[in-house]
Design an enzyme around this catalytic site. Structure first.
Site, PDB file in Angstrom:
ATOM      1  N   ASP A  89      53.334  39.306  42.366  1.00 23.80           N
ATOM      2  CA  ASP A  89      52.039  39.738  42.168  1.00 23.80           C
ATOM      3  C   ASP A  89      51.603  38.844  41.222  1.00 23.80           C
ATOM      4  OD1 ASP A  89      49.724  41.662  42.094  1.00 23.80           O
ATOM      5  OD2 ASP A  89      50.204  42.347  40.423  1.00 23.80           O
ATOM      6  N   ASP A  91      48.112  39.411  38.523  1.00 17.84           N
ATOM      7  CA  ASP A  91      47.575  40.012  37.487  1.00 17.84           C
ATOM      8  C   ASP A  91      48.638  40.853  36.917  1.00 17.84           C
ATOM      9  OD1 ASP A  91      44.881  38.927  37.558  1.00 17.84           O
ATOM     10  OD2 ASP A  91      44.507  40.298  39.029  1.00 17.84           O
TER      11      ASP A  91
END
Length: 358
Positions: free
Chosen positions: A26, A28
């Site tokens: 991922d 963020d």
């Protein structure tokens, strides 16, 4: 749990970059927070790559194109190509094209990444509800305002299918948590009374596509969210590594339900480079991780530091690992908030550090 080991209990003697062939990261809260890299992560990912592990980038943030995401990563010191990036806009565009067919009219709501993905999938973009779109695809965009939301509401009320790239209620930022796409999707749903089709994580489509692109045999999903990254990884059949550099805090982790319990835990993505100690049963309901022991009794989790057991791992999370396994073993199929208490001063300091002190 029917014989399935409790997550975090197994651990890894070898660092994850030696156990797995691809890390599905991922972005963020994992690689960066806001415009800046998480400290030390670019260097850690460079070391991971140098050791032979491949990287894929899987983001629920729909606002940017893969080219823009790859460019941002490269500037931050994490060289990436657009082909290594999977966005929730791409997942939504694929689903809509499969359901409605090439050329179908779609109203995009969100950042440039939403429109770009829809166009790349062969769909026809419209600017407003009066053009009778068959679907509204809503993704995160910093400039989304009342006008776009109003057009989405009218289109959905007139029969367009509401498709959300993701339902993350918040996004991490240097200023703390800020509204994510899920918050604005909730506005449209509240007004129309219709629930959207959500195509991003935890739906396994995104991770599956990244596995296909990277030809991964033993992937590990690295994320900061339980509801998207960990649940999505588990649904895709991949191991999961939760990092505490983004949204999830220790209290939320302890209370996680069975579908949202990670296999591994680290302060940040540099945890790909370190061994992860197992949590082992120590009798009488006690669970031990390196120099820490946790037990669940009378509805209370109790933690103590056993100094004779050695210093433990360098990341300072061994006590938290023990607490998680003790609590999850006691509540194998349920979401259960935890009350935690310390049995010595070292444990009290640790609980304060993790925000678990009562």
């Amino acid at each position: 749990m029917s014989g399935t080991p409790t997550p975090l209990a197994v651990g890894k003697v070898r660092p994850p970059h030696q156990e797995y062939d691809v890390a599905l990261l991922d972005l963020d809260g994992v690689v960066y927070v806001g415009p800046e890299a998480v400290p030390g992560v670019p260097e850690a990912l460079a070391a991971v790559r140098a050791a032979g592990m491949r990287l894929g980038f899987v983001t629920n943030n729909a606002s940017r194109t893969p080219e823009e995401v790859a460019g941002h990563l490269t500037v931050l010191g994490v060289p990436a190509s657009p082909a290594e990036v999977i966005t929730s806009s791409q997942a939504a565009a694929t689903v809509v094209a499969q359901r409605l067919g090439a050329g179908a009219r779609v109203l995009p709501v969100g950042g440039p990444g939403v429109a770009a993905a829809l166009e790349a999938a062969g769909l026809t973009l419209v600017a407003g509800a009066e053009e009778e779109p068959l679907a509204v695809v809503q993704g995160y965009g910093r400039d989304v305002g009342w006008t776009q939301l109003a057009e989405a509401v009218v289109a959905v009320r007139n029969g367009a299918q509401h498709v959300a790239t993701n339902a993350d209620a918040t996004i991490p930022s240097p200023r703390g948590l800020l509204p994510g796409n899920g918050a604005l999707v909730g506005v449209v749903s509240a007004v129309t009374g219709r629930r959207p089709l959500v195509t991003g994580k935890p739906d396994p489509t995104m991770h599956a596509e990244c596995v296909r692109r990277t030809a991964a045999h033993r992937p590990v999903v690295v994320g900061d969210r339980l509801d998207t990254d960990v649940e999505g990884g588990r649904r895709a059949g991949a191991a999961t590594l939760l990092v505490l550099s983004g949204v999830t805090d220790p209290a939320t982790l302890l209370a996680a339900g069975p579908d949202r319990r990670p296999d591994l835990l680290a302060p940040d993505a540099a945890g790909l480079l370190t061994a992860h100690p197992a949590v082992v049963a120590a009798g009488d309901g006690r669970w031990r991780c390196a120099g820490w022991t946790a037990r669940s009794a009378d509805g209370v989790l109790r933690l103590r530091r056993d100094s004779a057991e050695g210093p433990g791992s360098a990341d300072g999370l061994d006590g938290l690992r023990a607490l998680c396994v003790a609590h999850w073993t006691r509540h194998p199929e349920a979401v259960a908030p935890a009350e935690v208490t310390a049995e010595d001063e070292a444990a009290a300091d640790a609980l304060r550090h993790w925000g678990l002190a009562s």
